[in-house]
Design a protein around this motif. Structure first.
Motif, short mmCIF file in Angstrom:
data_model
loop_
_atom_site.label_atom_id
_atom_site.label_comp_id
_atom_site.label_asym_id
_atom_site.label_seq_id
_atom_site.Cartn_x
_atom_site.Cartn_y
_atom_site.Cartn_z
N GLU A 229 0.83 -1.21 0.00
CA GLU A 229 0.00 0.00 0.00
C GLU A 229 0.86 1.25 0.00
OE1 GLU A 229 -1.84 1.23 3.92
OE2 GLU A 229 -1.44 -0.89 4.37
N THR A 230 0.38 2.29 -0.68
CA THR A 230 1.16 3.51 -0.83
C THR A 230 1.20 4.31 0.47
OG1 THR A 230 0.58 3.67 -3.17
CG2 THR A 230 1.36 5.68 -2.12
N GLY A 238 6.02 2.45 -0.79
CA GLY A 238 4.91 1.60 -0.39
C GLY A 238 5.25 0.86 0.89
#
Length: 291
Positions: A229-230, A238
């Motif tokens: 996930e960023t 990430g």
């Protein structure tokens, strides 16, 4: 659960009793309507944060401010978590040296009291010295917190600081030094390596160092697909967080890696910064907020 963790949790109950008694006595004596730092430090669980010293900002690469490890953290059950010493070699080990120790309830309560005396309260004025690109020091005691620019870098006679601000900085600086020296203080249990329940991996596209031979061979990533996930779109960072058997596999692979080891995942190469999550942190979201 480790043996140290079990011992630490056993210490939590007397700490809470001492804290509660101190609050009751302090409120009765002072009749104060606004809570003091020592009152707000009452913690309902062993993972509740009581004290912290951390740095942020300053003239460092922006990515270094993401997931930065606090210098000192003290929890309600007496756990002291600090950054341990590192070897002065390049490239450094992939896994950071985070240490865990045990403080007695009496020591924790004394540190809370000293924090209030050192001026850790919301809205306290420490001024802004005439120095550029200096980091901020954040000191937290319970729900009281101060952010001080250039606490260790400002000159004692800085013309932009009033005498009251200089005096406040001197008191706070002495308190911070005390907290930073806890790990080697007399009577404090010897440190052991902190074993997190969750390990976060901050990933970005791999860029080979100037001397590519120092990086060594690429390693296959044993965890969930990178980059995850960023956390920061502008920096291309990430995050994946692993626990249980996945964490054990990633930890074992990281033990033989360095800070510049390339990791392969999903057909790409990634640079990975490992960040053990602290007791109160949950997943990558805990590392996302701007300081």
């Amino acid at each position: 659960m480790t043996g140290l963790r079990g011992t630490l949790i056993a210490a939590a109950f007397p700490l809470l009793l001492i804290t509660a008694c101190a609050q009751t006595a302090g409120n009765h004596a002072a009749g104060a309507s606004e809570p003091a730092a020592s009152e707000s430090a009452a913690a309902s669980g062993s993972d509740d944060l009581v004290l912290r010293v951390e740095s942020f900002g300053g003239f460092v690469p922006a990515e270094q401010n993401i997931g930065r490890i606090p210098t000192v953290s003290v929890y309600a059950d007496g756990r002291l978590i600090t950054q341990g010493p590192t070897t002065l070699i390049y490239p450094g080990e992939a896994l950071p040296n985070i240490q865990e120790q045990l403080l007695t309830p009496e020591v924790v309560q004394d540190l809370v009291r000293r924090g209030a005396e050192a001026g850790v309260r919301n809205g306290a004025d420490f001024g802004s010295p005439n120095i550029a690109d200096a980091p901020y020091t954040r000191v937290t005691v319970g729900d009281q917190s101060v952010n001080v620019m250039a606490l260790g870098e400002a000159q004692a006679n800085d013309p932009r600081l009033t005498q009251a601000q200089r005096d406040a900085r001197t008191k706070l600086s002495a308190y911070v030094k005390q907290l930073q020296s806890l790990s080697s203080a007399e009577g404090v249990a010897k440190p052991v390596r902190y074993q997190p329940e969750t390990l976060a991996a901050l990933a970005r596209k791999y860029v080979a160092p100037q001397d590519a031979s120092l990086a060594g061979p690429a390693k296959a990533w044993p965890g969930p697909a990178l980059p995850g996930e960023t956390l920061n779109e502008n920096l291309g960072i990430g995050c994946v967080a692993v626990s249980g058997a996945e964490k054990d596999a990633v930890w074992k692979a990281a033990e033989s890696a360095t800070q510049i080891t390339p990791w392969t995942s999903g057909g790409g190469k990634w640079s990975v910064t490992f960040r053990p999550l602290l007791p109160e942190e949950t997943g990558c979201l805990a590392l996302k907020g701007a300081k």
